[in-house]
Scaffold this active site. Structure first.
Site, PDB file in Angstrom:
ATOM      1  N   ASP A 193       0.872  -1.172   0.000  1.00 45.98           N
ATOM      2  CA  ASP A 193       0.000   0.000   0.000  1.00 45.98           C
ATOM      3  C   ASP A 193       0.913   1.228   0.000  1.00 45.98           C
ATOM      4  OD1 ASP A 193      -1.494   2.200   0.641  1.00 45.98           O
ATOM      5  OD2 ASP A 193      -2.511   1.310   2.364  1.00 45.98           O
ATOM      6  N   CYS A 360      -8.612   6.564   9.872  1.00 47.64           N
ATOM      7  CA  CYS A 360      -8.916   5.269   9.212  1.00 47.64           C
ATOM      8  C   CYS A 360      -7.926   4.189   9.619  1.00 47.64           C
ATOM      9  CB  CYS A 360      -8.942   5.412   7.690  1.00 47.64           C
ATOM     10  SG  CYS A 360     -10.083   6.630   7.097  1.00 47.64           S
TER      11      CYS A 360
HETATM   12  C1  PLP Z   1      -1.822   4.355   3.869  1.00 52.80           C
HETATM   13  C2  PLP Z   1      -3.118   4.611   3.172  1.00 52.80           C
HETATM   14  N1  PLP Z   1      -3.693   3.616   2.484  1.00 52.80           N
HETATM   15  C3  PLP Z   1      -4.836   3.793   1.835  1.00 52.80           C
HETATM   16  C4  PLP Z   1      -5.469   5.004   1.832  1.00 52.80           C
HETATM   17  C5  PLP Z   1      -6.736   5.157   1.091  1.00 52.80           C
HETATM   18  O1  PLP Z   1      -6.583   6.075   0.041  1.00 52.80           O
HETATM   19  P1  PLP Z   1      -7.840   6.565  -0.760  1.00 52.80           P
HETATM   20  O2  PLP Z   1      -8.728   7.255   0.228  1.00 52.80           O
HETATM   21  O3  PLP Z   1      -7.294   7.482  -1.793  1.00 52.80           O
HETATM   22  O4  PLP Z   1      -8.477   5.353  -1.318  1.00 52.80           O
HETATM   23  C6  PLP Z   1      -4.928   6.061   2.530  1.00 52.80           C
HETATM   24  C7  PLP Z   1      -5.609   7.363   2.620  1.00 52.80           C
HETATM   25  O5  PLP Z   1      -5.388   8.157   3.489  1.00 52.80           O
HETATM   26  C8  PLP Z   1      -3.706   5.863   3.218  1.00 52.80           C
HETATM   27  O6  PLP Z   1      -3.132   6.850   3.909  1.00 52.80           O
END
Ligand code: PLP
Length: 403
Positions: A193, A360
């Site tokens: 990720d 999140c």
């Molecule tokens: C580490 C990480 N993964 C995934 C995401 C999800 O990204 P998106 O909201 O653009 O789908 C984020 C968003 O803050 C993130 O910081």
């Protein structure tokens, strides 16, 4: 790298006097990206790969050029890059695909970590909850640093390792190259990720050695609504895509369908054409500044801000102590104050935008940081300045008196 000149490219910085320290949530958009997207709507608005008329030809060519630019940015081939809506969709598509394709079955094991954003946790947790796939969660230490022996043990019988590259809460950098090497020793596939790494450092998916990599354009000065899923060519060819529809087949009969070549196989339906063109432009913009320059500048700014924050009474900072192990994502709390109140005060006193809450990443907050209300998070980008840092520190000192 002249930050004063760079700042002139960002209309939000010109039109408001915000101190924008919420870059981990999303970044600001430079004029170059806005112009490129407007140009599509004003001069060659048409669908791609579907018409033989002039406008469609121009739109297809611009789309493909931007697609190639995105691929080069990650050191991938264009046929290994699939456009999605965001990192979240990239990961969900991957999880569906691995399950539909029969790669992940009941009893198989996925390895992940306690640092994951919900986007890289829930799609795998669902496979556990609904389909009996095992999920092993590796814990880092308090600073977000992993012991690689834990991966060595966990990867032995794993089918997939799915890990965050840079924590959106702690700013800690995961040693993904080393983890890939460990996982590959046991023939496990690896997904990274890269939502929080791609904006701040040079990414080379070949050097990392991963099979899949996800990120979002809006985190690196591109538009919202564009996600990227990198997948090694042989896997892109072999796996069943999560989404089916127009533009991805050579033939459909009443009881079968046959896929076209990569990357089209993975891009069903009309894509966000303006968004992809804007993303290509954002990458050109970043490349002109230089990813190494961005990384070095941000490291200096981060070192400075953390040193100053360390001197403020009642302020707790989380994440790696060694600056080399982190990016400009800085989570903090004042003792006895709710993070939302602190974020509100920063906003009201000095027009400083930060994020507060769980970002999140609830399992991380409850199991590692152990702050039920979450944290406040300042997150920097290359257009932030030492002057902004000074105002931020001065405001934190005022808030400290209330804590
Ligand atoms: C580490 C990480 N993964 C995934 C995401 C999800 O990204 P998106 O909201 O653009 O789908 C984020 C968003 O803050 C993130 O910081």
């Amino acid at each position: 790298m002249d930050v004063k000149v760079i700042r002139k490219d960002f209309p939000v910085l010109k039109n408001t006097n915000v101190i924008y320290f919420d870059n981990a949530a999303t970044t600001l958009t430079p004029n170059q990206v806005i112009f490129a997207m407007n140009e599509y709507y004003e001069k060659y608005r048409a669908n791609i790969h579907r018409g033989i008329h002039k406008l469609s030809e121009i739109a297809s060519k611009k789309y493909e050029e931007a697609h190639n630019e995105i691929a080069r940015f990650l050191n991938a081939k264009s046929e290994e890059i699939f456009i999605t809506k965001n990192t979240t969709e990239s990961i969900n598509q991957l999880a569906f695909s691995l399950y539909f394709s029969g790669y992940l079955k009941k009893g198989d094991k996925i390895v992940t970590t306690l640092l994951e954003h919900h986007s890289n946790f829930l799609p795998w947790l669902r496979l556990k909850k609904l389909y009996g796939i095992e999920l092993e969660i590796i814990r880092p230490n308090e600073e977000g640093i992993f012991n690689l022996d834990d991966f060595e043990k966990a990867c032995k019988d794993a089918k997939l390792v799915t890990i965050i590259h840079v924590s959106n809460v702690l700013g800690s950098i995961t040693p993904v190259e080393k983890i890939c090497k460990i996982a590959k020793g046991y023939n496990a596939l690896v997904h990274i990720d890269g939502a929080q790494s791609t904006p701040h450092m040079e990414i080379d998916v070949k050097k990392i050695g991963c099979d899949f990599f996800s990120c979002s354009a809006h985190k690196f000065c591109g538009p919202t609504g564009i996600g990227i899923l990198y997948m090694k060519k042989e896997l892109g060819e072999k796996l069943e895509p999560a989404l089916l529809g127009g533009g991805i087949i050579t033939k459909v009969t009443l009881d079968d369908y046959f896929f076209t070549k990569l990357p089209d196989k993975w891009e069903a339906g009309t894509p966000n054409i303006a968004g992809v063109i804007g993303t290509g432009e954002a990458i050109k913009y970043l490349k002109k500044i230089g990813m190494k320059n961005i990384e070095n500048y941000e490291r200096k700014l981060t070192k400075n801000i953390i040193e100053k924050m360390n001197d403020i009474p009642n302020l707790e900072i989380y994440g790696p102590k060694n600056i080399e192990n982190r990016t400009g994502v800085i989570p903090f709390n004042f003792k006895n104050m709710h993070p939302h109140d602190v974020a509100g005060l920063l906003n009201n006193l000095s027009n400083i935008a930060v994020r507060s809450g769980h970002h999140c990443a609830m399992p991380l907050h409850t199991n590692l940081i152990k702050r039920a209300n979450g944290t406040c998070r300042a997150s920097l980008y290359f257009y932030n300045t030492e002057e902004e840092v000074e105002i931020f520190i001065k405001t934190l000192k005022e808030i400290s008196k209330l804590s």
